[in-house]
Design a protein around this motif. Structure first.
Motif, PDB file in Angstrom:
ATOM      1  N   PHE A   1      -6.812  32.039  23.829  1.00 46.86           N
ATOM      2  CA  PHE A   1      -6.510  30.629  24.084  1.00 46.86           C
ATOM      3  C   PHE A   1      -5.002  30.438  24.278  1.00 46.86           C
ATOM      4  O   PHE A   1      -4.548  29.796  25.234  1.00 46.86           O
ATOM      5  CB  PHE A   1      -7.012  29.766  22.915  1.00 46.86           C
ATOM      6  CG  PHE A   1      -6.783  28.293  23.116  1.00 46.86           C
ATOM      7  CD1 PHE A   1      -7.740  27.503  23.734  1.00 46.86           C
ATOM      8  CD2 PHE A   1      -5.599  27.691  22.684  1.00 46.86           C
ATOM      9  CE1 PHE A   1      -7.524  26.141  23.919  1.00 46.86           C
ATOM     10  CE2 PHE A   1      -5.369  26.335  22.864  1.00 46.86           C
ATOM     11  CZ  PHE A   1      -6.343  25.561  23.488  1.00 46.86           C
ATOM     12  N   ASP A   2      -4.231  31.022  23.371  1.00 44.59           N
ATOM     13  CA  ASP A   2      -2.781  30.866  23.435  1.00 44.59           C
ATOM     14  C   ASP A   2      -2.200  31.496  24.702  1.00 44.59           C
ATOM     15  O   ASP A   2      -1.232  30.981  25.278  1.00 44.59           O
ATOM     16  CB  ASP A   2      -2.120  31.493  22.206  1.00 44.59           C
ATOM     17  CG  ASP A   2      -2.417  30.719  20.932  1.00 44.59           C
ATOM     18  OD1 ASP A   2      -2.838  29.549  21.030  1.00 44.59           O
ATOM     19  OD2 ASP A   2      -2.221  31.288  19.841  1.00 44.59           O
ATOM     20  N   PHE A   3      -2.793  32.605  25.124  1.00 47.38           N
ATOM     21  CA  PHE A   3      -2.262  33.254  26.317  1.00 47.38           C
ATOM     22  C   PHE A   3      -2.505  32.399  27.563  1.00 47.38           C
ATOM     23  O   PHE A   3      -1.629  32.286  28.419  1.00 47.38           O
ATOM     24  CB  PHE A   3      -2.891  34.638  26.511  1.00 47.38           C
ATOM     25  CG  PHE A   3      -2.356  35.354  27.726  1.00 47.38           C
ATOM     26  CD1 PHE A   3      -1.048  35.804  27.757  1.00 47.38           C
ATOM     27  CD2 PHE A   3      -3.142  35.542  28.848  1.00 47.38           C
ATOM     28  CE1 PHE A   3      -0.538  36.443  28.882  1.00 47.38           C
ATOM     29  CE2 PHE A   3      -2.639  36.169  29.977  1.00 47.38           C
ATOM     30  CZ  PHE A   3      -1.332  36.636  29.989  1.00 47.38           C
ATOM     31  N   VAL A   4      -3.684  31.801  27.654  1.00 49.13           N
ATOM     32  CA  VAL A   4      -3.950  30.910  28.792  1.00 49.13           C
ATOM     33  C   VAL A   4      -2.959  29.751  28.784  1.00 49.13           C
ATOM     34  O   VAL A   4      -2.418  29.355  29.824  1.00 49.13           O
ATOM     35  CB  VAL A   4      -5.405  30.405  28.767  1.00 49.13           C
ATOM     36  CG1 VAL A   4      -5.645  29.421  29.914  1.00 49.13           C
ATOM     37  CG2 VAL A   4      -6.382  31.579  28.868  1.00 49.13           C
ATOM     38  N   ARG A   5      -2.695  29.194  27.608  1.00 51.15           N
ATOM     39  CA  ARG A   5      -1.719  28.112  27.509  1.00 51.15           C
ATOM     40  C   ARG A   5      -0.319  28.597  27.934  1.00 51.15           C
ATOM     41  O   ARG A   5       0.414  27.873  28.597  1.00 51.15           O
ATOM     42  CB  ARG A   5      -1.653  27.588  26.065  1.00 51.15           C
ATOM     43  CG  ARG A   5      -2.937  26.981  25.536  1.00 51.15           C
ATOM     44  CD  ARG A   5      -3.364  25.737  26.326  1.00 51.15           C
ATOM     45  NE  ARG A   5      -2.326  24.717  26.298  1.00 51.15           N
ATOM     46  CZ  ARG A   5      -2.134  23.834  27.271  1.00 51.15           C
ATOM     47  NH1 ARG A   5      -2.890  23.859  28.364  1.00 51.15           N
ATOM     48  NH2 ARG A   5      -1.177  22.919  27.175  1.00 51.15           N
ATOM     49  N   LEU A   6       0.020  29.834  27.538  1.00 53.81           N
ATOM     50  CA  LEU A   6       1.330  30.385  27.867  1.00 53.81           C
ATOM     51  C   LEU A   6       1.527  30.493  29.374  1.00 53.81           C
ATOM     52  O   LEU A   6       2.633  30.257  29.884  1.00 53.81           O
ATOM     53  CB  LEU A   6       1.496  31.767  27.212  1.00 53.81           C
ATOM     54  CG  LEU A   6       2.814  32.490  27.515  1.00 53.81           C
ATOM     55  CD1 LEU A   6       3.983  31.762  26.874  1.00 53.81           C
ATOM     56  CD2 LEU A   6       2.746  33.945  27.021  1.00 53.81           C
ATOM     57  N   ILE A   7       0.494  30.848  30.102  1.00 58.04           N
ATOM     58  CA  ILE A   7       0.603  30.967  31.560  1.00 58.04           C
ATOM     59  C   ILE A   7       1.107  29.659  32.154  1.00 58.04           C
ATOM     60  O   ILE A   7       1.957  29.648  33.051  1.00 58.04           O
ATOM     61  CB  ILE A   7      -0.751  31.368  32.178  1.00 58.04           C
ATOM     62  CG1 ILE A   7      -1.090  32.809  31.785  1.00 58.04           C
ATOM     63  CG2 ILE A   7      -0.725  31.222  33.698  1.00 58.04           C
ATOM     64  CD1 ILE A   7      -2.483  33.235  32.193  1.00 58.04           C
ATOM     65  N   GLY A   8       0.599  28.557  31.623  1.00 57.18           N
ATOM     66  CA  GLY A   8       1.029  27.254  32.121  1.00 57.18           C
ATOM     67  C   GLY A   8       2.399  26.846  31.624  1.00 57.18           C
ATOM     68  O   GLY A   8       3.268  26.453  32.412  1.00 57.18           O
ATOM     69  N   THR A   9       2.633  26.985  30.324  1.00 49.75           N
ATOM     70  CA  THR A   9       3.898  26.495  29.755  1.00 49.75           C
ATOM     71  C   THR A   9       5.092  27.341  30.179  1.00 49.75           C
ATOM     72  O   THR A   9       6.207  26.835  30.331  1.00 49.75           O
ATOM     73  CB  THR A   9       3.814  26.456  28.220  1.00 49.75           C
ATOM     74  OG1 THR A   9       3.506  27.770  27.729  1.00 49.75           O
ATOM     75  CG2 THR A   9       2.745  25.476  27.765  1.00 49.75           C
ATOM     76  N   ALA A  10       4.868  28.646  30.373  1.00 53.40           N
ATOM     77  CA  ALA A  10       5.974  29.529  30.761  1.00 53.40           C
ATOM     78  C   ALA A  10       6.059  29.723  32.267  1.00 53.40           C
ATOM     79  O   ALA A  10       6.955  30.424  32.750  1.00 53.40           O
ATOM     80  CB  ALA A  10       5.815  30.886  30.070  1.00 53.40           C
TER      81      ALA A  10
END
Length: 556
Positions: free
Chosen positions: A81-90
């Motif tokens: 979950f966090d990695f998918v979010r990271l793709i967007g935020t970073a």
């Protein structure tokens, strides 16, 4: 072995297709490759990737040119979950890369999945799956055909509701265990999903048809794909995708035949990592196309750098014999292979010179090497290696490429016996450096009884002074017949059979001298700054063998 227990497998996967078209087709363009290393491949690891490794792997795939990447199973773990979010935020994904996320057909998990992609501006594919095969329906889900169909419809409605009107979201459905599902049933379920999600050419639905467990020969899978390809009502609004596993070791063949049968998209892992025996291997599939003259649309030009990253991220080594990327796949130990490769390289260079073009521009036709190793960033250094199975061609190739020594054919044959004895004794591979040491020991022996004190070339003659056992001797011999004349000065029974001169890459010279004495043929090698000096050193080595109490000399 109780093989009869599996005798009805083909009956279970039979397809109502008799006029199949795929055998006559040919792949002329690459399908859309979708790596699933970060989801399916990650689930298969004993130690799943941490965020840093997932990020490094994702960045590798972007660099290689993948335009659609399945990045995780966001409802399965906080890490995903966090990695998918990271793709967007970073901002890890370029605008032209589509992000795929995976979810079962269950509302709470779909909600979690949709939450993970909130705010992503890239195109997003929500990939929903449900097992559809009889054994899975009965044993795993405990539901009838109608109940599983309703489960799938409910999941599809939930995705449609939660996606809202976001135009950057598209939909994918996988009837898991497709290859063991009744053809009429899986067709009906897929038709319902394309209707529910309103598939259109502008916003197509992906139907992914996995060989979740390989249970039949690849032609059967191809029949199943062609059946779907020819019977889907909204075919122009569907991207037909495949996801082969490798239980029978034929996952690559399944994928290739599936593309012949109408598949437009292939899901797999870069080097085939996956559950059990693995997912289909995208590197092999892509480079198979490359070897047929079709642009794979993915950059494998530095395959060793790709391998290093994949091995770091997965903590799994790539086998030495893995197609295209293994350490030994461009290496020949067999003598017949080595001889053919050596001749092939020589012919390739000559053909390029005749055509006035570079070697990288002309058609590749080297025996035993389906592609030029340079295409994937490999050098020719390790193409030929020597062990007890090797022949003269491989030995000569190593000496030529490493040290610029172009041994005459008859010398190659003679030296191969020396190498064979060494490798038979040790049972080990032999390096180029060891080959050179063995060559000089055998043909440039150490003696020291004859020394050259002066050498002058004057017109057509060579004037030289030799110290023989401490006594100075002067000789004048013709340049054109240096070896023959000088050898005759020492012993009348020496017959020089051939002298071959060679100038090496560094400008130094080598002379290969073949002679007969007492009915036996021998070889010596002389080294020198010029061809005259090299030939002279070769003759000195021969001459030492004729002196009383024969001893050998070091040839320099």
């Amino acid at each position: 072995m109780p093989s009869h227990r599996y005798s009805d497998v083909y009956h279970k996967v039979s397809v109502p297709l008799t006029d199949r078209h795929w055998p006559a087709n040919r792949i002329t363009a690459a399908p859309l490759w979708v790596p699933v290393d970060l989801r399916d491949g990650n689930q298969a690891l004993a130690e799943p990737m941490d965020p840093d490794r997932k990020r490094r792997f994702f960045e590798l795939m972007v660099t290689m040119g993948y335009k659609e990447i399945e990045v995780g199973y966001p409802s399965a773990s906080q890490t995903d979950f966090d990695f998918v979010r990271l793709i967007g935020t970073a901002g890890l994904a370029p605008e032209d890369v589509t992000i795929v996320v995976f979810t079962p057909a269950r509302r709470d998990l779909i909600e979690r999945t949709m939450e993970s992609v909130a705010g992503l501006t890239n195109d997003v594919v929500i990939h929903m799956y449900t097992a559809t095969a009889p054994v899975w329906r009965d044993v795993v889900l405990g539901r009838s055909r109608a109940e599983v169909a309703e489960l799938i419809r409910d999941g599809g409605r939930d995705i449609l509701e939660l996606a809202g009107d976001r135009e950057n979201i598209r939909f994918e459905f996988s009837p898991e265990v497709f290859m063991l599902t009744e053809p009429d049933y899986v067709l009906a379920v897929c038709e319902e999903m394309t209707a529910l999600w309103d598939a259109t050419p502008r916003r197509p639905v992906i139907l992914n048809l996995p060989a979740t467990v390989e249970v039949a020969t690849p032609n059967v899978y191809a029949d199943q794909i062609e059946y779907m390809h020819r019977n889907l009502a909204r075919r122009d609004s569907v991207i037909l995708s495949v996801h082969p596993h490798n239980d029978r070791g034929t996952g690559i063949a399944c994928a290739e035949l599936a593309v012949l049968a109408g598949a437009q998209r292939v899901e797999g892992c870069i080097f085939g990592n996956g559950e059990r025996t693995g997912n289909v291997d995208i590197a092999t599939l892509a480079l198979n196309l490359h070897a047929q003259g079709v642009d794979p649309m993915i950059d494998f030009s530095d395959i060793d750098a790709i391998r290093r990253t994949v091995e770091y991220c997965t903590r799994m080594p790539v086998p030495e014999r893995h197609p295209y990327v293994g350490d030994l796949v461009y290496t020949a130990f067999s003598g017949t292979h080595q001889d053919a490769i050596k001749k092939g390289f020589a012919e390739h260079r000559e053909r390029a010179a005749r055509l006035g073009r570079s070697e990288r521009e002309i058609a590749w036709q080297v025996p035993y090497l389906p592609i030029d190793p340079a295409d994937v960033g490999r050098s020719y250094d390790a193409v030929i290696r020597v062990n007890s199975q090797s022949g003269k061609g491989g030995i000569a190739y190593l000496l030529q490429t490493e040290y610029g020594l172009d041994l005459p054919r008859r010398l190659q044959i003679d030296f191969a016996h020396h190498v064979q004895r060494r490798t038979d004794d040790t049972g080990a591979e032999i390096s180029a450096a060891t080959l050179l040491d063995l060559l000089t020991t055998a043909y440039s022996p150490t003696g020291g009884r004859i020394g050259l004190s002066d050498c002058t070339v004057q017109a057509t003659e060579v004037h030289l002074n030799l110290d023989v056992d401490g006594v100075s001797r002067e000789y004048r011999v013709p340049v054109a017949a240096l070896a023959e004349s000088l050898a005759a000065e020492f012993a009348s029974d020496i017959e020089v059979l051939s002298v071959t001169h060679q100038t090496r890459r560094d400008g130094s010279a080598v002379a290969y001298l073949e002679y007969r004495i007492a009915g036996k043929v021998h070889w010596v090698i002389g080294f020198g700054e010029t061809t005259v000096c090299a030939a002279l050193n070769a003759v000195i080595a021969v001459a030492e063998s004729t002196l009383p109490e024969r001893r050998t000399v070091q040839v320099h």
